[in-house]
Scaffold this motif. Structure first.
Motif, PDB file in Angstrom:
ATOM      1  N   VAL B 168      92.717  71.296  -8.753  1.00 27.97           N
ATOM      2  CA  VAL B 168      93.025  71.033 -10.144  1.00 27.97           C
ATOM      3  C   VAL B 168      94.081  72.000 -10.632  1.00 27.97           C
ATOM      4  CG1 VAL B 168      92.000  70.803 -12.416  1.00 27.97           C
ATOM      5  CG2 VAL B 168      90.609  70.434 -10.388  1.00 27.97           C
ATOM      6  N   SER B 170      95.693  74.003 -13.177  1.00 24.75           N
ATOM      7  CA  SER B 170      95.036  74.353 -14.430  1.00 24.75           C
ATOM      8  C   SER B 170      95.651  75.568 -15.071  1.00 24.75           C
ATOM      9  CB  SER B 170      93.547  74.593 -14.183  1.00 24.75           C
ATOM     10  OG  SER B 170      93.338  75.927 -13.806  1.00 24.75           O
TER      11      SER B 170
ATOM     12  N   ASP C 103      87.516  75.558 -17.824  1.00 24.76           N
ATOM     13  CA  ASP C 103      88.007  75.409 -16.465  1.00 24.76           C
ATOM     14  C   ASP C 103      88.955  76.552 -16.087  1.00 24.76           C
ATOM     15  OD1 ASP C 103      89.362  74.205 -14.119  1.00 24.76           O
ATOM     16  OD2 ASP C 103      90.955  73.912 -15.585  1.00 24.76           O
ATOM     17  N   SER C 125      82.289  72.929 -16.563  1.00 29.48           N
ATOM     18  CA  SER C 125      83.445  72.113 -16.196  1.00 29.48           C
ATOM     19  C   SER C 125      84.063  72.540 -14.868  1.00 29.48           C
ATOM     20  CB  SER C 125      84.518  72.088 -17.309  1.00 29.48           C
ATOM     21  OG  SER C 125      85.285  73.263 -17.300  1.00 29.48           O
ATOM     22  N   GLU C 179      91.554  66.447 -13.585  1.00 29.42           N
ATOM     23  CA  GLU C 179      90.647  66.151 -14.692  1.00 29.42           C
ATOM     24  C   GLU C 179      91.326  65.282 -15.744  1.00 29.42           C
ATOM     25  OE1 GLU C 179      89.542  69.531 -17.002  1.00 29.42           O
ATOM     26  OE2 GLU C 179      88.443  68.330 -18.460  1.00 29.42           O
ATOM     27  N   ARG C 182      91.878  61.818 -14.597  1.00 28.61           N
ATOM     28  CA  ARG C 182      90.598  61.111 -14.567  1.00 28.61           C
ATOM     29  C   ARG C 182      90.233  60.606 -15.973  1.00 28.61           C
ATOM     30  NH1 ARG C 182      87.600  65.485 -12.803  1.00 28.61           N
ATOM     31  NH2 ARG C 182      86.404  66.018 -14.649  1.00 28.61           N
ATOM     32  N   TRP C 312      76.576  67.019 -12.901  1.00 30.13           N
ATOM     33  CA  TRP C 312      77.572  66.227 -13.607  1.00 30.13           C
ATOM     34  C   TRP C 312      76.753  65.222 -14.389  1.00 30.13           C
ATOM     35  CZ3 TRP C 312      82.134  63.269 -10.786  1.00 30.13           C
ATOM     36  CH2 TRP C 312      83.153  63.034 -11.728  1.00 30.13           C
ATOM     37  N   TRP C 383      86.414  62.515  -9.304  1.00 26.93           N
ATOM     38  CA  TRP C 383      86.737  63.902  -9.684  1.00 26.93           C
ATOM     39  C   TRP C 383      88.161  64.264  -9.260  1.00 26.93           C
ATOM     40  CZ3 TRP C 383      83.647  67.407 -12.373  1.00 26.93           C
ATOM     41  CH2 TRP C 383      84.097  68.735 -12.403  1.00 26.93           C
TER      42      TRP C 383
END
Lengths: 497, 348, 399, 332
Positions: B168, B170, C103, C125, C179, C182, C312, C383
């Motif tokens: 991810v 981020s 996150d 998260s 994320e 998604r 989750w 995910w």
């Protein structure tokens, strides 16, 4: 307007600038104010024009006690002052400069003001275009603009502070004619100068100031020697001329061209030898400063060659010139020559020391003390330079010169200095000549030029005269050349060169 | 002279009292209990070994930035672009670490290379501002500001683009480097790295010595106070300006490198943490004096760390620390002005 | 020397990790101080406040608990601090359980968890302790909590599709990552489902565009301005803008355009009370309700049943807005029409009944197949969504 | 994209440039008088917060704007006092103020975080708003945007056409000459610094009551705007029209960045957002490069004709700041 000053006193810190001066000037009179630098002329005039308030004393206008609070107040009362460097706005258009300061409605009527400016200008034979930019004008034209502006504002008393310093001979003549005609119309003119000949030529009466006091007054016909005695308090003995023994060639210019902001210099050639002193004369902005700075690599030449001791230095930087033994001393000492905030010792370290990365403070202080003694500077190694007086700052600049020099270039080396300092500094410079250096210097003081130069270069509007032997050159001839007269004689010579 | 320094001290004290007073007023206006706030800031900064260590962690980059800024200030330059220089230092460090982390080069060497890369990065970015100033006549404040924005955009782009983490991408930044590539800290849990601390102290010491006792420092001072005269006295002025930019950039880059290698262990969006701007304040409060810079920077770091207690304990916003720092510097400047006015000395 | 110390460090970590393997944490006992670390201001009426309110909920529900918090835990607002350092300062206030609620704190949370093995750590998260995740780490004292916002976003998509009159829905996206892809795609899936199933319209006539601003909120001169993005949507015919960022520009700009007489709507994000804003344009808000999950985790810490895991959490299908039960909800806004509202309810029922929109055939934006026909996506596939879905306009990958 | 959409987009550009304009023109006024006000970045934040708080407390948008102007003027007053009366460096004081104001706005603004308040509404100008094209672009804005148009023209007229404006330029250009002509230089500098500060202060409430309505502390998206405003002021060469061009260019590029996002997938989204900054640097470069020593040196090598042409171009490009900018005035 009748103007009377009564026992004016003004003190700045410990210096008494005006120590009880009384002076009365009737209308229609051109009153000269003579005096050395620092005699108190400017302070007195600034008090009259509202810049300063006197500590004591009073001002009477038309016999009435008047308190003048500011320059604006002064002009409202009819007193206008023309400053040596005209206080105008170089980036503005003439018309804007003209209008600024005049009261009126929100939107100034530019067209009408322009017409009035033109009408006024025509009256005195000036030629000013309202839409031109102020920074394109010569100093003389800027003075004209200021005079017209002050008249437009209703000035009845006109104070002129050293107005002839930066202007050409024809402009000077025009200025004098204007002043005479204004006096004829009933204006009161106060003409401040340290130039005897101007004052003698123009003024109906003269007051001489010395050390803040009125040393005396005089009326025509003037006796120059009497005026000098009043100015200096003694007869001035000027040093004797010493003829140079020219040595090897130091500086050579070949067909050099320089582009200045406002004027161009073209095709200049000459040669200077060791031991020679060359004076550069001319109205400010005639090209002498450009030439001097290009001899140091500070201004780029656009044509020709500049040589220092047989090396072609064309296009090199000042620091390259420095390595060849060239030194340049600017006119503005604190602005360009010295570093405020640094001590005397630090200045010496700056100009000299490179040995290793670290400064040896003790050695530096010792070296500084020695130089300070040699050059008779009133100050300690740890003092900051800005604490020095003008004369001492100039000595400091000389003291900073490296030991081995081939060419020293100076701008106004003695401007603002008293006679004693002047003599001292020239003594030191002549020592340098004797050691084999050549000197080029600019001075507005024609006597100084004639006194110390071996040869003289005269500049007029970017033209340079051939080098004229100082011996046999008179102040009058020099003055004419500076004003642009008598250049025809050189045509043949330059053609030959 | 003695008398002068006495009145100076008195005025400084007055300035500090006034600053505290104003900050107190601000707190009262916000219905915050001032005494408790001050007490918590102090406790939060020196209350335990851990928080004291945190203060030192913040001190290191702040001191490095200040050290660099003292050099440019001496040369008469307002290097406001230092934020970008710290960022670029961090970016270059990250770039080097990323390049070498998979190689067989020993970690210590990688770390050294990365720190050097950070110094180079900071210096290059600083020299860009310097070149704009010396060759292009672009005022260093505006050139630097522009470059700050470019640097932070570049940083964000790298984090979310080419250097994004495989899972991810981020705000958290790039993938953390393996612990082998972290600067060794006092204890494994601590963020305080003795080598970083030594580097920072060495840095400020170096700057102090350089500005005080070397020809270079003196020439820099001359350039800063009167460029024209310095040139006529034989100082190569633009070279000195460029050099001072480069040196400041090296320090800034070093700060960035330490942020990456010892504090965050990765590149994060606001990696410069405002240390550059804070460093400018420190330099001003220290009156551009290298000897004072270290304690003042420590004080500022303590304020920043101590103020963390405000939201935790008092539920007050910790931007109070910035308010305190700002009023302090402001009042010291004002006090300086008052003193100059009283003694009739102009501003230098 | 250095490498030696590093070696020791690694050894220590490895030893600690193996030692902790299979162990449960000792019970915290009857009282517990919970430390909450928030990325933004605690009162941001968004992501951070949702967590703040949740922990307060915990302290009300679970006797013996107390909250301490630190907000604005990011290096821009707190220069020179690290998140683990901030968490440590919560420890000094007695916190035994730390919640890292964003996150972007993932790395610091891991560092912290490793350094303080006696402290319970919730990393909201995150996916660090998800055994099936790509970045699994064995951290016995950490639990990952996340809500299945996909559902909330799908509902938002339905609300948007049922409302739009131009057939154009804009999505105000933050930065591009798994994320955010998604969530944006979930909105699209919901919208498309409503468009084709309820409205029986041609899917090709539904325009769905994502514009990314480049960050979770606006940084002048660095990111795009979300107000400008929202304006641009409304100006170019997108009459519903769904917010994916932490700030409320989508709603405030919609208010502005509604004031000019335009028919526009917006869907908020993050915070349950956001549905109360601007009832004339607000279609509702998909929100996180962290409270119930936190209560469970906190209880497990106190009671000794703490076990590292990844959860989750789906919404409570019986009552999607059940404050004590649901993990994710959808609060309707004032501008949701009666028809749209009932369709939303219908959709929620279908979801509760097992409707899965993350089911093939689905293709990625570049046309490659994502899910074969009839195949439901695994959690990992959802995910780690690699691109936006086919049919969506906008960038899939940050260049 | 249809023409209408583009027009509406451009109208949005005009709106979002309005606060930048207020900031840049306020700063222009201050700098024309010789005072650099570097506090802009913090000031905008503090004024945005203060303006919003005032509106929340009173319900009056007008009071919000007044509060913004008041705070802007107050900050400028501190700067004026420190730099004019106490003769401290304008840059130093301004910089301290910018950090101080920022943190002050966060600290004091904490209680009103995220509150929703009134917002400036759009004011269609009857008839004009219906002109095709232009109506959409210009006449469906809010009042502050209209005022921003007036501000550009009004301040330009004031500076370049009126008598006090002439004096304003005078005190920034050559204060001693202005003094001789009756200007109370320091008092005028106070006045224009405060007026400029107040105008710039309006940028704050324009954000918090219109362009980015509300107050969200550190995530309001305003931190950095002030630096952008300062850059625009310099870009604008102390001329309201050029400053307006700069502000519009900045907003336009921002807009372009998001409009082009799907069209130019190869370009990182940050590129167009930061584009104004390199652009500003380049502009400053072009404007100043004529003064550089090395340019002079290389010019000297050119042949005569080419040199003259280049010199002419460089002179034409050259925009000089007010000569006395940043220096205190002292009558001799």
């Amino acid at each position: 307007m009748n103007v009377e000053l009564r026992s004016i006193r003004k003190t700045f810190g410990t210096i008494q600038a005006n120590a009880g001066i009384s002076l009365s000037v009737p209308s229609s009179c051109i009153q000269g104010i003579l005096g050395e630098n620092g005699a108190g002329k400017s302070t007195l005039m600034k008090i009259l024009s509202g810049f300063f308030h006197p500590d004591e004393g009073e001002i009477l206008l038309e016999g009435e006690r008047t308190i003048i609070t500011s320059p604006a107040d002064a002009i409202r009362l009819g007193i206008g002052m023309l400053h040596q460097d005209p206080l105008d706005f170089p980036p503005f258009r003439i018309i804007d400069d003209f209008i600024l300061g005049r009261k009126g409605g929100l939107f100034p009527d530019r067209r009408r003001a322009g017409k009035e400016l033109k009408a006024l200008a025509a009256q005195f034979g000036f030629d000013l275009d309202p839409d031109a930019w102020v920074d394109t004008l010569t100093v003389g034209e800027r003075q004209q603009l200021e005079i017209l502006r002050l008249l437009w504002l209703g000035a009845q008393v006109l104070i002129l502070d050293e107005p002839t310093t930066g202007i050409s001979q024809p402009q000077k003549e025009k200025l004098f004619a204007t002043l005479k005609s204004l006096a004829g119309q009933g204006m009161t003119i106060i003409f401040v100068s340290h130039k005897l000949e101007d004052v003698e030529f123009l003024c109906d009466r003269v007051a001489v100031l010395r050390q803040g006091q009125l040393a005396g007054t005089a009326a025509p016909p003037y006796q120059t020697s009497a005026l000098v005695r009043m100015m200096f308090g003694k007869d001035v003995a000027l040093g004797a001329r010493t003829a140079a023994q020219p040595g090897r060639s130091i500086l050579s210019l070949e067909a050099v061209g320089i582009d200045g902001a406002r004027l161009q210099i073209r095709d200049v050639s000459f040669r200077v030898c060791a031991g020679e002193v060359i004076g550069l004369a001319g109205m400010e902005g005639s090209g002498q400063s450009l030439l001097l700075s290009s001899c140091a690599g500070l201004t780029r030449t656009v044509a020709g060659h500049v040589g220092i001791t047989d090396c072609d230095m064309t296009g090199h930087s000042y620091h390259a010139f420095m390595r060849k033994g060239v030194a340049y001393l600017p006119a503005a000492r604190l602005e360009q020559g010295l570093v405020p905030g640094l001590s005397l010792a630090e200045h010496f370290v700056l100009s000299e020391g490179r040995g290793g990365p670290f400064i040896d403070r003790r050695a530096a202080a010792a070296a500084a003390r020695e130089r300070i003694d040699t050059y008779n500077i009133k100050g300690a190694p740890s003092h900051p330079v800005e604490a020095l007086s003008g004369g001492n700052q100039q000595r400091m600049l000389l003291a900073l010169l490296k030991k081995e020099l081939s060419l020293i270039l100076l701008e106004h080396p003695t401007r603002g200095l008293d006679i004693e300092s002047t003599l001292y500094i020239w003594g030191k410079l002549k020592e340098r000549c004797a050691q084999g250096a050549a000197i080029l210097f600019i001075s507005a003081d024609l006597d100084e030029v004639l006194q110390y130069s071996d040869r003289v270069l005269v500049f007029f509007a970017g033209r340079m005269s051939p080098a004229l032997p100082a011996e046999g050159l008179s102040v009058e001839r020099l003055g004419e050349l500076i004003g642009g007269k008598g250049w025809g004689a050189f045509a043949r010579e330059t053609a030959r060169a | 002279m003695r008398e002068g320094s006495l009145s100076r001290a008195a005025l400084r004290a007055a300035a500090i009292v006034l600053a505290l007073l104003l900050a107190t007023l601000v707190m009262l206006a916000a219905h915050a209990p001032p005494l408790a706030a001050y007490a918590n800031i102090v406790l939060g900064a020196v209350g335990s070994w851990d928080v004291a260590a945190n203060v030192l962690v913040a001190w290191v980059p702040l001191l490095l930035a200040t050290a660099g800024l003292l050099i440019t200030f001496t040369a008469g330059l307002w290097n406001i672009g230092i934020e970008g220089q710290i960022t670029l230092g961090a970016v270059f460090t990250t770039w080097m670490l990323r390049g070498l982390q998979a190689s067989s080069v020993p970690p210590a060497l990688i770390l050294a290379c990365a720190v050097v890369a950070g110094m180079v990065g900071g210096a290059l970015w600083a020299m860009l501002a310097g070149a704009l100033k010396t060759f292009g006549g672009v005022n260093e404040i505006f050139g630097g500001l522009g470059l700050n924005f470019v640097a932070s955009a570049l940083n964000l782009w790298l984090i979310f683009g080419p250097w994004k983490r495989p899972g991810v991408a981020s705000m958290s930044g790039t993938v953390p480097f393996p612990p082998a590539l972290w600067m060794v800290t006092v204890t494994p849990q601590s963020r305080l790295s003795i080598s970083a601390l030594v580097i920072a102290l060495l840095g400020i010491g170096l700057v102090y010595g350089m500005l005080r006792g070397t020809h270079f420092g003196l020439r820099l001072k001359a350039v800063g106070r009167n460029e024209k005269a310095a040139y006529l006295l034989g100082v190569p002025t633009w070279q000195h300006m460029m050099f001072s930019f480069a040196l400041c950039g090296i320090f800034a880059g070093l700060a960035g490198a330490i942020q990456v290698t010892s504090v965050y262990h990765r590149l994060i969006p606001s990696i410069s943490s405002g240390y550059g701007y804070l460093g400018l304040m420190v330099a001003m409060l220290a009156n551009f004096n290298a000897a004072l810079a270290a304690p003042v920077a420590l004080f500022f770091a303590a304020l920043n760390v101590g103020s963390i207690q405000l939201p935790i304990v008092l539920r007050q916003d910790s931007s109070l620390a910035g308010v305190l720092q700002g009023t302090l510097v402001l009042f010291v400047l004002l006090a300086q002005g008052v003193r100059q006015k009283l003694t009739g000395k102009g501003a230098t | 020397m250095k490498s030696f110390r590093t070696l020791i460090l690694i050894l220590a970590v490895v030893l600690a990790a193996t030692a902790a393997w299979g162990q449960t944490m000792p019970a915290a006992g009857s009282s517990l101080t919970i430390g909450l670390v928030m990325v933004g201001p605690y009162n941001d009426q968004g992501w951070s406040q949702a967590n703040y309110d949740a922990v307060q909920y915990v302290t009300n529900k679970v006797a013996g608990t107390r909250m301490v918090y630190i907000d604005k835990a990011n290096s821009a607002d707190r220069p020179g601090t690290t998140v683990s350092q901030l968490a440590e300062s919560l420890m000094t206030q007695g916190a035994k359980l730390i919640i890292f609620s964003s996150d972007d704190m993932a790395d610091e949370a891991v560092k912290f968890a490793m350094a303080h093995k006696d402290i319970f750590v919730i990393m909201s998260s995150g996916s660090q302790v998800w055994k099936d995740g790509k970045t699994y780490q064995d951290l016995p004292n950490m639990i990952n909590v996340m809500g299945r916002m996909e559902f909330g976003k799908m509902i938002a998509g339905v609300a948007a599709a049922m409302t739009t009159q131009t057939g154009q829905i804009g999505y105000l996206g933050p930065l591009i990552n798994d994320e955010t892809r998604r969530l944006a795609s979930s909105v699209y899936l919901g919208a498309r489902y409503a468009w084709t199933n309820y409205l029986k319209k041609d899917p090709a006539k539904l325009k769905f565009k994502v514009t990314w601003i480049g960050f979770w909120f606006n940084i002048p001169g660095v990111t795009s301005d979300p107000s400008q993005v929202a304006d641009d949507f409304f100006n170019s015919g997108y009459d519903v803008v769904v917010s994916g960022i932490d700030t409320t520009e989508a709603v405030t700009e919609a208010v502005k355009y509604a004031g000019q007489g335009k028919k526009v709507w917006a869907v908020a994000y993050d915070y349950y009370k956001a549905s109360e804003m601007a009832p004339n344009v607000n279609l509702g808000v998909p929100y996180f309700n962290w409270g119930p999950a936190y209560v469970n985790v906190v209880k497990s810490a106190m009671g000794g049943s703490w076990k590292s895991h990844f959860e989750w959490n789906a919404p409570d299908w019986k009552n999607i807005n059940g404050a004590d039960t649901t993990a994710v909800g959808f609060n309707k806004g004032g501008a949701l029409s009666a028809t749209a509202s009932s369709t939303v309810d219908k959709f929620i029922k279908e979801l509760a009944g097992g409707l899965n929109l993350w089911k093939g055939p689905l293709s990625l934006q570049d046309g490659t197949s994502y899910l074969a026909s009839g195949k439901a996506a695994t959690d990992q596939q959802v995910w780690y969504l690699p691109q936006l879905l086919q049919g969506m306009e906008g960038l899939s990958v940050q260049k | 994209m249809s023409l209408d959409v583009i027009l509406v987009g451009l109208a949005g550009v005009l709106t979002s440039a309005a606060p930048l304009l207020f900031g840049a023109i306020g700063e222009t006024i201050s700098e024309r008088a010789g005072v650099t006000n570097l506090s802009m970045n913090g000031k905008i934040l503090l004024c945005a917060m203060g303006g919003f708080a005032a509106t929340l407390a009173t319900g009056s948008i007008v009071l919000g704007f007044l509060a913004g102007a008041f705070i802007g003027g107050l900050v400028a007053l501190v700067l004026a006092f420190a730099s004019i009366t106490l003769r401290q460096s304008q840059v130093a004081v301004g910089f301290v103020l910018t950090l101080l104001c920022r943190d002050l706005s966060y600290f004091l603004g904490n209680p009103i975080m995220g509150a929703t308040g009134p917002r400036l509404s759009t004011l269609r100008i009857p008839l004009l708003a219906d002109i095709p094209g232009l109506g959409v672009l210009l006449f469906r804005q809010d009042i502050m945007t209209y005022l921003s148009f007036l501000l550009i023209v009004g301040v330009w007229i004031f500076i370049f056409r009126t008598r006090p404006g002439l004096l304003l330029r005078g005190i920034g250009e050559r204060p001693s000459a202005a003094y001789v002509r009756g200007a109370n230089v320091n008092r005028l500098r106070y006045l224009y610094t405060i007026v400029g500060g107040a105008i710039a202060g309006l940028a704050g409430p324009i954000y918090s009551l219109s362009v980015k309505a509300g107050w969200k502390g550190t995530i309001s998206g305003l931190d950095g705007m002030g630096w952008i405003v300062l850059a625009i002021t310099i870009f604008g060469g102390w001329n309201p029209f050029r400053a307006a061009f700069g502000a519009y260019l900045f907003s336009f590029l921002q807009w372009l960045g998001l409009v082009l996002q799907p069209a130019l997938p190869g370009i990182p989204s940050q590129v167009l957002q930061v584009a104004p900054f390199p652009l500003m640097i380049l502009t400053l470069l072009f404007v100043n490069i004529g003064n550089a020593e090395w340019v002079e040196r290389s010019l000297a090598r050119l042949p005569e004709r080419g040199r003259k042409r280049v010199v002419k171009i460089l002179r034409a490009l050259n925009v000089k700041p007010p000569s006395a900018l940043g220096t205190p005035f002292e009558k001799e």
